[in-house]
Scaffold this active site. Structure first.
Site, PDB file in Angstrom:
ATOM      1  N   LYS A 185       7.918  33.649 -45.749  1.00 30.10           N
ATOM      2  CA  LYS A 185       6.910  34.779 -45.617  1.00 30.10           C
ATOM      3  C   LYS A 185       6.627  35.199 -44.070  1.00 30.10           C
ATOM      4  O   LYS A 185       6.448  36.163 -43.748  1.00 30.10           O
ATOM      5  CB  LYS A 185       5.816  34.776 -46.408  1.00 30.10           C
ATOM      6  CG  LYS A 185       5.812  34.494 -47.887  1.00 30.10           C
ATOM      7  CD  LYS A 185       4.667  34.358 -48.593  1.00 30.10           C
ATOM      8  CE  LYS A 185       4.773  34.343 -50.216  1.00 30.10           C
ATOM      9  NZ  LYS A 185       3.572  34.165 -51.156  1.00 30.10           N
TER      10      LYS A 185
ATOM     11  N   LYS B 115      15.666  42.007 -59.554  1.00 25.53           N
ATOM     12  CA  LYS B 115      14.438  41.580 -60.199  1.00 25.53           C
ATOM     13  C   LYS B 115      13.738  42.838 -60.617  1.00 25.53           C
ATOM     14  O   LYS B 115      13.624  43.546 -59.936  1.00 25.53           O
ATOM     15  CB  LYS B 115      13.465  40.333 -59.586  1.00 25.53           C
ATOM     16  CG  LYS B 115      14.197  39.044 -59.867  1.00 25.53           C
ATOM     17  CD  LYS B 115      12.899  38.037 -59.511  1.00 25.53           C
ATOM     18  CE  LYS B 115      11.953  37.873 -60.523  1.00 25.53           C
ATOM     19  NZ  LYS B 115      11.082  37.021 -60.187  1.00 25.53           N
TER      20      LYS B 115
ATOM     21  N   LYS C 242       7.531  46.247 -59.737  1.00 26.77           N
ATOM     22  CA  LYS C 242       6.663  47.038 -59.389  1.00 26.77           C
ATOM     23  C   LYS C 242       6.821  47.846 -58.243  1.00 26.77           C
ATOM     24  O   LYS C 242       6.374  49.111 -58.205  1.00 26.77           O
ATOM     25  CB  LYS C 242       5.162  46.832 -59.818  1.00 26.77           C
ATOM     26  CG  LYS C 242       4.467  45.979 -58.574  1.00 26.77           C
ATOM     27  CD  LYS C 242       3.008  45.668 -58.824  1.00 26.77           C
ATOM     28  CE  LYS C 242       2.408  45.234 -57.459  1.00 26.77           C
ATOM     29  NZ  LYS C 242       0.839  45.258 -57.553  1.00 26.77           N
TER      30      LYS C 242
END
Length: 334
Positions: A114, A197, A200
């Site tokens: 990250k 995957k 949203k």
């Protein structure tokens, strides 16, 4: 058993969230014995590791709680709450920060992924949130924690912190939690790209089935899902080089609580013109009642908040003895 698990509050959950996590939680809850405890929490404190908009975080927390309730989490059988209502999470996190080591956190794969080369610009919370994760489970003397592949390292860290604390202060305080082994959660992929995957964040709404989608929308999305021209194979191995076909079979198997092999035994040799309507009907049968319950719950957000507060009251009582024992072990006068 005492099972503890959390989920960050995000809006607009989809089929992948339901099959990959929430349905597993409901199964755990339903499998618990009379003396077992499941604690499920909305990780609103963890959300602070990234920039947040206050109103959006508050709304997302209520909506996530409503979604869990709609999917089958029963506040009479499980403890459902949000982190921020239980100060023991933050307090124990600070105590454990004196035990955790920088080198341990530096090795966390998710931190490396990250932060990348911009670690110095990231929040302290993003770096140290695995210590909060340790506090989340150690505060309740969790015996088991459901973890995916990406969280196994963090559970090992929690065990390391617990072990070092016990040794440093000569106490036998913290239980070392074990990973919860359940039926493998299916990996649900995009309806438009079997290599990605379901998410949203995908700009195409057709790539996912949202839990709030209408029956007609679900049917349309399934019928338009990307496939290939070949019929379904006669054995599961035949799906390996066909990601979109494999994804639809995986979804059917997860919704029907059967194996992909059983799906192939039923539909092998048939084309998608036959299989997709069957999948659409199954998806509507499973998700329609969830959507309807979710809609009713969101019409009374105040009651959802009251459910969270009642759960937090139970959680505070469960965490209090451990927090006090940790304070005593360190020598804090509180």
């Amino acid at each position: 058993m005492r099972v503890v698990s959390g989920i960050q509050p995000t809006g607009n959950l989809h089929l992948g969230n339901y099959l990959g996590a929430i349905k597993q939680w409901v199964a755990m809850q339903d499998a618990m014995g009379a003396d077992d405890v499941c604690l499920f929490f909305l990780a609103d404190l963890h959300a602070l590791s990234q920039p947040v908009v206050a109103s959006e975080l508050a709304n997302a927390t209520v909506e996530m709680a409503a979604t869990l309730l709609a999917c089958g989490i029963d506040p009479e059988r499980s403890v459902l709450f949000n982190q921020a209502r239980v100060p023991a999470h933050s307090e124990l996190c600070w105590l454990l920060s004196g035990t955790a080591r920088m080198g341990w956190l530096n090795r966390m794969t998710q931190w490396k992924d990250k932060a990348g080369k911009k670690g110095e610009t990231q929040s302290v919370a993003l770096f140290s949130y695995p210590v909060l994760q340790a506090a989340d489970v150690l505060a309740y003397q969790a015996t088991h924690v459901p973890v995916g592949e990406d969280q196994k390292q963090h559970l090992e860290l929690a065990r390391d912190i617990a072990t070092k604390f016990n040794l440093d202060f000569g106490v036998d305080l913290f239980t070392l939690p074990e990973p919860f082994v359940s039926k493998a959660a299916p990996r649900i992929m995009s309806l438009r790209d079997g290599a990605a995957k379901m998410s949203k964040s995908d700009p195409s709404d057709a790539s996912r089935i949202n839990l709030i989608d209408s029956d007609d929308t679900i049917v349309t999305k399934v019928k338009k899902a990307k496939t290939d021209p070949e019929p379904l194979p006669s054995d599961v191995a035949g799906l390996d080089a066909r990601p979109e076909a494999k994804n639809l079979v995986t979804i059917y198997a997860a919704l029907a609580d059967v194996t992909p092999a059983e799906v192939i035994a039923q539909f092998g040799g048939q084309g998608f013109g036959h299989f997709k309507p069957a999948l659409a009907d199954l998806a509507v049968a499973n998700l329609g009642p969830i959507r309807d319950r979710l809609t009713r719950l969101l019409d009374d957000r105040g009651e959802v908040g009251r459910v969270l507060e009642r759960g937090a009251e139970k959680a505070r009582a469960l965490a209090a003895p451990t927090l006090r024992a940790a304070q005593d072990a360190i020598g804090l006068q509180v």
